[in-house]
Scaffold this active site. Structure first.
Site, PDB file in Angstrom:
ATOM      1  N   LYS A  70     151.493  -2.229 -22.001  1.00  0.00           N
ATOM      2  CA  LYS A  70     152.007  -1.213 -21.093  1.00  0.00           C
ATOM      3  C   LYS A  70     152.912  -0.321 -21.929  1.00  0.00           C
ATOM      4  O   LYS A  70     153.785  -0.812 -22.641  1.00  0.00           O
ATOM      5  CB  LYS A  70     152.794  -1.882 -19.970  1.00  0.00           C
ATOM      6  CG  LYS A  70     153.036  -0.980 -18.779  1.00  0.00           C
ATOM      7  CD  LYS A  70     153.707  -1.745 -17.649  1.00  0.00           C
ATOM      8  CE  LYS A  70     152.657  -2.532 -16.872  1.00  0.00           C
ATOM      9  NZ  LYS A  70     153.243  -3.204 -15.694  1.00  0.00           N
ATOM     10  N   GLU A  71     152.673   1.004 -21.854  1.00  0.00           N
ATOM     11  CA  GLU A  71     153.503   1.918 -22.626  1.00  0.00           C
ATOM     12  C   GLU A  71     154.195   2.922 -21.719  1.00  0.00           C
ATOM     13  O   GLU A  71     153.680   3.278 -20.658  1.00  0.00           O
ATOM     14  CB  GLU A  71     152.697   2.623 -23.720  1.00  0.00           C
ATOM     15  CG  GLU A  71     151.845   3.765 -23.285  1.00  0.00           C
ATOM     16  CD  GLU A  71     151.181   4.494 -24.459  1.00  0.00           C
ATOM     17  OE1 GLU A  71     150.968   3.907 -25.525  1.00  0.00           O
ATOM     18  OE2 GLU A  71     150.871   5.677 -24.267  1.00  0.00           O
ATOM     19  N   LYS A  83     155.727  13.971 -28.913  1.00  0.00           N
ATOM     20  CA  LYS A  83     155.615  12.974 -27.845  1.00  0.00           C
ATOM     21  C   LYS A  83     155.855  11.594 -28.441  1.00  0.00           C
ATOM     22  O   LYS A  83     155.334  11.280 -29.506  1.00  0.00           O
ATOM     23  CB  LYS A  83     154.223  13.022 -27.220  1.00  0.00           C
ATOM     24  CG  LYS A  83     154.034  12.076 -26.057  1.00  0.00           C
ATOM     25  CD  LYS A  83     152.631  12.256 -25.493  1.00  0.00           C
ATOM     26  CE  LYS A  83     152.433  11.590 -24.178  1.00  0.00           C
ATOM     27  NZ  LYS A  83     151.107  11.916 -23.631  1.00  0.00           N
TER      28      LYS A  83
END
Length: 157
Positions: A70-71, A83
């Site tokens: 999960k990022e 980013k």
């Protein structure tokens, strides 16, 4: 101690065109289509593509010890085209990484050329020095090349 590995890819695509992919959720949508051997699936957990957005990433078989992560997007700079996303949960942290972050910087070289600088910043638990060999920018390099090619293909069509 945090370490970094970086890859740079120069392309004849403008920085603003690349940012339309890298700076949005478009990268997560395109990657499984264009490079399924790099990312099998990306699901939006929360957010709109800005800071705080969370994605659930599922990887294809073949990446030892890593199936899901999960990022969270921690920086989305639409002016300087930077980013950053950090792994906040998942296999990469469970196998011994203490920190794992991606940073993408798109720098204009001219009106229709740019450099994609992809960096992995990471920290490994002292008890797992073998994890160093797992850190590679190869998938990021493949994505940079393929996203660039995709933009060029869209211009032709």
């Amino acid at each position: 101690m945090r370490r970094r590995k970086t890859h740079e890819f120069e392309t004849d695509v403008s920085a603003s065109e690349l940012w339309e992919i890298y700076g949005t959720l478009r990268a997560a949508e395109l990657l499984p289509q264009l490079l399924p051997q790099v990312l099998a699936k990306a699901e939006l957990v929360s957010g709109d593509g800005g800071v705080g957005t969370i994605l659930q990433l599922t990887f294809p078989p073949g990446i030892p010890g890593v199936h899901r992560n999960k990022e969270k997007f921690t920086k989305v700079d639409n002016v300087n085209y930077i980013k950053e996303s950090e792994i906040i949960d998942g296999d990469i942290l469970q196998i011994g990484f203490l920190h794992y972050m991606y940073r993408f910087e798109i720098t204009a070289k001219g009106p229709s050329s740019s450099v994609i600088r992809s960096t992995i910043e990471y920290e490994i638990d002292d008890g797992h020095p073998e994890l160093e060999a797992m850190v590679s920018t190869a998938r990021l390099a493949a994505a940079a090349e393929r996203f660039s090619g995709y933009i060029k293909e869209q211009k032709v069509n």
